[in-house]
Design an enzyme around this catalytic site. Structure first.
Site, PDB file in Angstrom:
ATOM      1  N   PRO A 277       0.759  -1.233   0.209  1.00 16.33           N
ATOM      2  CA  PRO A 277       0.081  -0.078   0.005  1.00 16.33           C
ATOM      3  C   PRO A 277       0.832   1.271  -0.100  1.00 16.33           C
ATOM      4  O   PRO A 277       0.593   2.128  -0.463  1.00 16.33           O
ATOM      5  CB  PRO A 277      -0.747  -0.146   1.291  1.00 16.33           C
ATOM      6  N   SER A 281       5.389   1.099  -6.898  1.00 16.74           N
ATOM      7  CA  SER A 281       6.427   0.254  -7.800  1.00 16.74           C
ATOM      8  C   SER A 281       7.719   0.541  -7.109  1.00 16.74           C
ATOM      9  O   SER A 281       8.624  -0.024  -7.612  1.00 16.74           O
ATOM     10  CB  SER A 281       6.513   1.228  -8.933  1.00 16.74           C
ATOM     11  N   TRP A 305      -3.276  -5.116  -4.479  1.00 14.68           N
ATOM     12  CA  TRP A 305      -3.349  -5.282  -5.966  1.00 14.68           C
ATOM     13  C   TRP A 305      -3.179  -6.665  -6.292  1.00 14.68           C
ATOM     14  O   TRP A 305      -2.258  -6.770  -7.216  1.00 14.68           O
ATOM     15  CB  TRP A 305      -2.922  -4.282  -6.769  1.00 14.68           C
ATOM     16  N   ARG A 409       5.315  -8.142 -18.860  1.00 19.58           N
ATOM     17  CA  ARG A 409       5.295  -6.865 -19.688  1.00 19.58           C
ATOM     18  C   ARG A 409       4.838  -7.162 -21.204  1.00 19.58           C
ATOM     19  O   ARG A 409       3.782  -6.382 -21.665  1.00 19.58           O
ATOM     20  CB  ARG A 409       6.324  -6.191 -19.413  1.00 19.58           C
ATOM     21  N   GLN A 501     -16.102   7.097 -28.973  1.00 19.29           N
ATOM     22  CA  GLN A 501     -16.456   8.330 -29.359  1.00 19.29           C
ATOM     23  C   GLN A 501     -17.521   8.137 -30.686  1.00 19.29           C
ATOM     24  O   GLN A 501     -18.535   8.714 -30.905  1.00 19.29           O
ATOM     25  CB  GLN A 501     -15.371   8.896 -29.640  1.00 19.29           C
ATOM     26  N   GLY A 504     -20.828   7.578 -30.297  1.00 20.53           N
ATOM     27  CA  GLY A 504     -21.713   8.680 -29.788  1.00 20.53           C
ATOM     28  C   GLY A 504     -22.412   8.438 -28.414  1.00 20.53           C
ATOM     29  O   GLY A 504     -21.698   7.674 -27.559  1.00 20.53           O
ATOM     30  N   GLY A 505     -23.606   8.578 -28.375  1.00 18.96           N
ATOM     31  CA  GLY A 505     -24.173   8.456 -26.831  1.00 18.96           C
ATOM     32  C   GLY A 505     -24.320   7.087 -26.483  1.00 18.96           C
ATOM     33  O   GLY A 505     -24.008   6.600 -25.167  1.00 18.96           O
ATOM     34  N   GLU A 528       1.841  -3.903 -13.998  1.00 23.01           N
ATOM     35  CA  GLU A 528       3.154  -4.472 -14.917  1.00 23.01           C
ATOM     36  C   GLU A 528       4.195  -3.516 -15.059  1.00 23.01           C
ATOM     37  O   GLU A 528       4.789  -3.619 -15.989  1.00 23.01           O
ATOM     38  CB  GLU A 528       2.698  -5.331 -16.146  1.00 23.01           C
ATOM     39  N   ALA A 530       3.954   0.616 -13.711  1.00 21.16           N
ATOM     40  CA  ALA A 530       3.212   2.007 -14.005  1.00 21.16           C
ATOM     41  C   ALA A 530       3.742   2.668 -15.042  1.00 21.16           C
ATOM     42  O   ALA A 530       4.998   2.909 -14.858  1.00 21.16           O
ATOM     43  CB  ALA A 530       3.110   2.753 -12.560  1.00 21.16           C
TER      44      ALA A 530
END
Length: 549
Positions: A277, A281, A305, A409, A501, A504-505, A528, A530
């Protein structure tokens, strides 16, 4: 204009010349007695970050050029041209704020990134006269180009693509909206397909050739499963991959024989407990302790995490076995802690000898299906034989973890590819079906530009991922894996945003999967490695250290 590998490579060389100039400036600014000073590098974080971004674009561009030259197709060649032009345009703008600071001369720039022929190429390739016909090719083929795989690799891809479409996609939205655990139908299906043994040698029950590593299978499978769902399928083999790589690099033969076969079969489910916590990293500062007791160790402290920690019965725990904090990462070791499996969002377990472990799932906006936990250890006992490497492995946990994380990674880049590919396919389909102001939105110029840029970015990212995988097969490619993780994770946010996008809505509605892709993409730049830590502490530092050699 037609694809010309020689010309494109020359333009990329000119851009790399500018990047080398800036990196040499940074070396002078950060060199302290023949070493790169982190504190001095921190005084140039914005410049260093821009260098990493430029490097990632140029390396990606070089691979998409190689890919297009190898395949020879019209669509593949034009996508490569578009990507190179887009990257060069970005590089030219990125350097502007740093011209005075770094001493870049205008005549030098005029011979490199601002060269007239290069600028003409960028102008022509990013113009509507180029990208609109290219969008037509994409629409006709409903594809962003061939993947460039072998026959055997295409067979693997087809198998897992079908599984994702038949078994994962029908459940993905329900898992996401209700924050459910991955159902047995998916996990058992992947067991049957041998998914968990992709990175484990045949001598330990996996599918890897004992004499010849092959990371491509893992990459191909991960992309297709992530296309189905990042959280419900695409990330299932990440944690077994990390533990397997750590065992293969530093485990005793007895440990390999004990752990790798059940991991390969999917009989052991793995979680990774590294992050804490207060440190994120900053691995060297971690404090979760492992103290000797009897014929083993007891764990105390909190990890966070820890994805899949509830259901997993096998935890890779990076803990401090040497209480001397001044030793930093050299005081860390990896222990394999065992626990019962639990469904749901919390768990608690008491060992017969008094040790205790408990966990609570962290509510997240996306990446649902595995649950990410905060896990607390209280005198939790781990047998001595579960320290990876035994006594010889004490103090080597950081290095063994990094061996696993390099593969993690690379796999994250593949996960980004799957999410981007899914978003692109939905955007392309919707653009052909949805009409606005009397015609399909796919006929508008801005839509064509976005679709072309999406396709180019995805294909270029894919080819760098493949390149890094092939290098890792030769025990190289750590830098390339870091670069493609950094780059693909970052561009996945743009691709999924623009896909959303274009809807749209409706893109904001849970009814359409594209909203899930956008939420899932956001986590890619966080786990993996930040984004800023990976860029500044790993990639930039390594680039500068290579310049010092």
């Amino acid at each position: 204009m037609t694809f010309n590998k020689t010309t494109l490579s020359q333009y990329l060389n000119q851009a790399n010349t500018v990047l080398d100039f800036i990196l040499n400036f940074l070396v002078k600014e950060t060199n302290k007695e023949g070493q790169i000073s982190v504190s001095k590098l921190d005084q140039h974080q914005v410049l260093a970050s821009d260098c990493v971004w430029i490097k990632s674009e140029l390396v990606t561009a070089s691979q998409v050029v190689e890919y297009a030259a190898r395949l020879g197709g019209e669509l593949e060649g034009k996508l490569a041209m578009f990507y190179v032009a887009d990257a060069l345009n970005d590089v030219a703008s990125k350097i502007v704020p740093h011209i005075s600071k770094t001493g870049l001369a205008h005549d030098f720039l005029g011979k490199t990134i601002w060269d007239n022929a290069l600028i003409d190429f960028v102008n022509e390739t990013l113009s509507p006269s180029f990208f609109e016909p290219l969008a037509g090719l994409i629409e006709n083929r409903k594809s962003g180009g061939e993947y460039g795989l072998t026959e055997d690799q295409n067979l693997i891809r087809d198998t897992f693509k079908k599984f994702a479409e038949d078994q994962v996609m029908p459940l993905a939205e329900k898992i996401h909206r209700e924050d459910l655990l991955i159902p047995d139908s998916i996990m058992n299906g992947l067991k049957e397909l041998g998914c968990f043994g992709l990175s484990i040698p045949q001598q330990y029950g996996g599918f890897q050739d004992d004499a010849k590593p092959d990371n491509m299978g893992m990459i191909i499978v991960t992309e297709e499963l992530s296309r189905g769902s990042l959280g419900a399928a695409g990330s299932l083999i990440t944690r077994p991959e990390i533990l397997a790589k750590a065992l293969l690099k530093g485990g005793t033969e007895e440990q390999k024989q004990k752990w790798l076969p059940p991991i390969a079969l999917g009989d052991k489910m793995v979680a990774v407990a590294v992050t804490e916590p207060d440190f994120g990293s900053d691995v060297a500062s971690m404090k979760v302790s492992a103290t000797r007791k009897g014929d083993g160790w007891v764990l105390n402290g909190v990890k966070t995490w820890c994805t899949f920690a509830g259901y997993a019965d096998t935890l890779l725990v990076l803990a401090r076995t040497d209480p001397d904090l001044s030793k930093g990462h050299k005081g860390l070791s990896i222990l394999i802690a065992e626990k019962p499996r639990f469904d749901g969002h919390s768990f608690s377990y008491d060992q017969p000898n008094g040790g205790h472990i408990e966990g609570k799932a962290i509510a997240t906006i996306g990446y649902r299906g595995m649950h990410s936990f905060e896990v607390s250890f209280q005198d939790y006992f781990v047998p001595a034989q579960n320290v990876i490497g035994g006594n010889a492995g004490l103090g080597k946990g950081f290095y063994l973890q990094m061996a696993g994380f390099a593969g993690g990674r690379l796999q994250t880049a593949a996960r980004a590819l799957g999410v981007m590919q899914a978003a692109f396919e939905k955007a392309l389909q919707y653009s052909l079906e949805r009409s606005v102001f009397g015609k399909p939105i796919g006929q508008y110029q801005i839509t064509k530009y976005k679709l072309v840029r999406m396709a180019a970015i995805i294909q270029a990212s894919r080819q760098l991922t493949y390149h890094a995988a092939r290098l890792m097969d030769q025990h190289q490619g750590v830098m390339e894996a870091s670069l493609v993780k950094y780059y693909a994770s970052k561009v996945a946010e743009w691709v999924t945003r623009e896909a959303m996008q274009l809807h749209g809505g409706m893109g904001y509605a849970e009814e359409y999967a594209v909203s899930r892709y956008y939420l899932d993409a956001r986590v890619l730049s966080i786990f993996e490695g930040a984004e800023d830590v990976l860029a500044l502490r790993v990639i930039a530092r390594t680039l500068l250290e290579e310049k010092l050699k």
